[in-house]
Write an enzyme that holds these catalytic residues in place. Structure first.
Site, PDB file in Angstrom:
ATOM      1  N   SER A   5      -4.623   4.405  -3.805  1.00 28.80           N
ATOM      2  CA  SER A   5      -4.438   3.985  -5.385  1.00 28.80           C
ATOM      3  C   SER A   5      -2.272   4.357  -6.261  1.00 28.80           C
ATOM      4  CB  SER A   5      -4.798   4.996  -6.157  1.00 28.80           C
ATOM      5  OG  SER A   5      -4.687   6.148  -6.236  1.00 28.80           O
ATOM      6  N   CYS A   6      -2.116   2.930  -6.731  1.00 37.78           N
ATOM      7  CA  CYS A   6      -0.477   2.481  -6.955  1.00 37.78           C
ATOM      8  C   CYS A   6       0.335   3.094  -5.931  1.00 37.78           C
ATOM      9  CB  CYS A   6      -0.532   3.889  -8.214  1.00 37.78           C
ATOM     10  SG  CYS A   6      -1.772   4.317  -9.387  1.00 37.78           S
ATOM     11  N   ASP A   7       0.940   2.328  -6.352  1.00 31.28           N
ATOM     12  CA  ASP A   7       2.363   2.148  -6.343  1.00 31.28           C
ATOM     13  C   ASP A   7       3.684   2.359  -7.257  1.00 31.28           C
ATOM     14  OD1 ASP A   7       1.957   1.457  -3.009  1.00 31.28           O
ATOM     15  OD2 ASP A   7       0.604   0.706  -3.743  1.00 31.28           O
ATOM     16  N   GLU A  92       0.675   8.649  -9.882  1.00 27.49           N
ATOM     17  CA  GLU A  92       0.559   8.430  -8.264  1.00 27.49           C
ATOM     18  C   GLU A  92      -0.193   9.563  -8.476  1.00 27.49           C
ATOM     19  OE1 GLU A  92       1.517   5.411  -6.341  1.00 27.49           O
ATOM     20  OE2 GLU A  92       2.897   4.487  -8.081  1.00 27.49           O
ATOM     21  N   ARG A 236       2.060   1.481   2.242  1.00 27.05           N
ATOM     22  CA  ARG A 236       2.504   0.733   0.959  1.00 27.05           C
ATOM     23  C   ARG A 236       3.621   1.200   1.086  1.00 27.05           C
ATOM     24  NH1 ARG A 236      -2.235   2.708  -0.915  1.00 27.05           N
ATOM     25  NH2 ARG A 236      -0.828   3.168  -2.797  1.00 27.05           N
TER      26      ARG A 236
END
Length: 419
Positions: A5-7, A92, A236
């Site tokens: 999840s998430c950047d 994050e 990522r």
């Protein structure tokens, strides 16, 4: 299912054009979770007042700042947002050697909102978050659809600098970023450059046998899990670094949007976890210029419109991006929690959902719709660049800027959906 999840990204001069700081985040959550865009005005509060966060009550402060938030619509906090002073925060999920607390406390997303409501600089937001972490702790389920808990890292920016704050339980380290580019993903990234830290962070690591007290202290190396199962996050994180460095020296808010839309890197995520909301902010160092914050409020930034928001007095309520509320009957509030899941889709989400069905099923109509969406966004980007270049902000227009852009976006969907 691989949980990722998430950047979150930031670019500072000289990496950017126009002496601006550019902030961006993709919120990657379960694909059926609705993210709303909601505005809360500044407010003063009486002494002794309590504040109801997602799971627990805490003490309220006397003054809270105006905030614009992008948040999963079932909770109190936010995945990302900004305040009237030009502070932006994104968080994050991270994991470490300390076990995640299952007991209900403050969520990392609660800490995002609290930092925005209570701090007028990025560094003050660091202080707000770590003080609350010390007093109330972090913990509790971070999803209404599954058991999902984690520690938190934060990227916090203002007009002048950025801070990375990474937490494992009550322990934390913070790194100041004054130039260049930086990103965070679902892994600890602070190594030996530590500008602020929990006073007992090193002592705790030494007591646990994670650090011998002799080697140079490396926060990520010491506190990261030995067998990290978030395998995609390192990819990522690396890809995010590459994309930021590729545009280093000529970064604009449009470039940041391109990064958030990048699918090959995995930053624009698809699958059971997907990008459910995106945000880009431009923070000029010149205090006479407004900070401009762009939000999608819909999944998949490649098929969404970034819409601008500027803090001015008397902001029009963002009705089309506010989800339905259920008060004390909300399954989040009733115990045992999460026994059912209500329909939280807001008006824009519903129209966008119908539009995506057309884009996927009718190539020609879908192509025309996407063209109109891109045209609307480009017009708004051009107008916002003019505001920054010429200092010609129309305050009356800014009052309804975001809500009017949402209405224009919905008209695109309605004209095609009904045909």
């Amino acid at each position: 299912m691989e949980l990722t999840s998430c950047d979150t990204f930031v670019a500072l001069p000289p990496a950017t054009i126009g002496n601006r700081i550019i902030f961006g985040k993709n919120s990657d959550r379960l694909s059926d979770e609705v993210q709303e865009i909601i505005y809360f005005p500044a407010s003063f509060h009486s002494d002794g007042k309590k504040l109801e966060c997602t799971y627990i009550q805490i003490e309220q402060v006397k003054e809270t700042y105006a905030v614009i938030l992008s948040r999963p619509s079932w909770l109190w906090g936010a995945e990302m947002g900004a305040n009237e002073h030009g502070v932006c925060i994104g968080n994050e999920a991270v994991w470490g050697r300390e076990a995640v607390c299952d007991e209900e406390a403050l969520l990392g997303m609660d800490l995002v909102r609290l930092g925005l409501e209570r701090a007028d600089t990025a560094e003050k937001a660091v202080t707000v978050i770590v003080d609350l972490l010390e007093k109330y702790g972090q913990g509790g389920n971070c999803s209404e659809s599954m058991v999902f808990s984690y520690h938190n890292s934060f990227l916090i920016a203002d007009r002048h600098e950025a801070w990375i704050l990474e937490t494992i339980g009550q322990y934390w380290a913070a790194e100041k970023v004054e130039e260049g580019v930086r990103n965070i993903s679902n892994q600890l990234s602070i190594t030996t450059k530590i500008d602020r830290e929990h006073p007992k962070m090193r002592e705790h690591a030494k007591d646990k046998g994670w650090w011998d007290g002799q080697k140079e202290f490396n926060f990520a190396a010491v506190y990261a899990p030995l067998n990290s199962w978030i395998t995609a996050s390192s990819g990522r994180y690396y890809e995010g670094c590459q994309l930021l460095n590729k545009h280093k020296g000529n970064m604009t808010f449009e470039t940041m949007m391109e990064i958030l839309r990048d699918k090959e890197s995995g930053i624009n995520m698809e699958g059971e976890f997907q990008t459910t909301g995106s945000m880009v902010s431009v923070l000029p160092s010149d205090p006479s210029l407004p900070c401009i914050h762009f939000f999608t409020g819909t999944p998949n930034p490649e098929r969404s419109v970034f819409k601008p928001f500027i803090f001015v007095p008397n902001i029009a309520q963002l009705l089309e991006t506010n989800s339905p509320t259920f008060g004390h009957e909300d399954p989040v509030k009733k115990k045992p929690r999460f026994q059912s899941k209500p329909d939280r889709r807001h008006a824009l989400y519903l129209k966008h959902e119908q539009a995506i069905e057309i884009i996927d099923s009718n190539e020609e109509r879908g192509r025309k719709m996407l063209e109109k969406m891109k045209t609307l966004e480009k017009e708004m980007l051009k107008e916002m660049e003019s505001v920054l270049q010429n200092k010609d902000l129309d305050v009356n227009r800014a009052v309804k800027l975001f809500s009017q852009c949402v209405k224009n976006e919905m008209k695109i969907y309605e004209s095609k959906v009904g045909s």
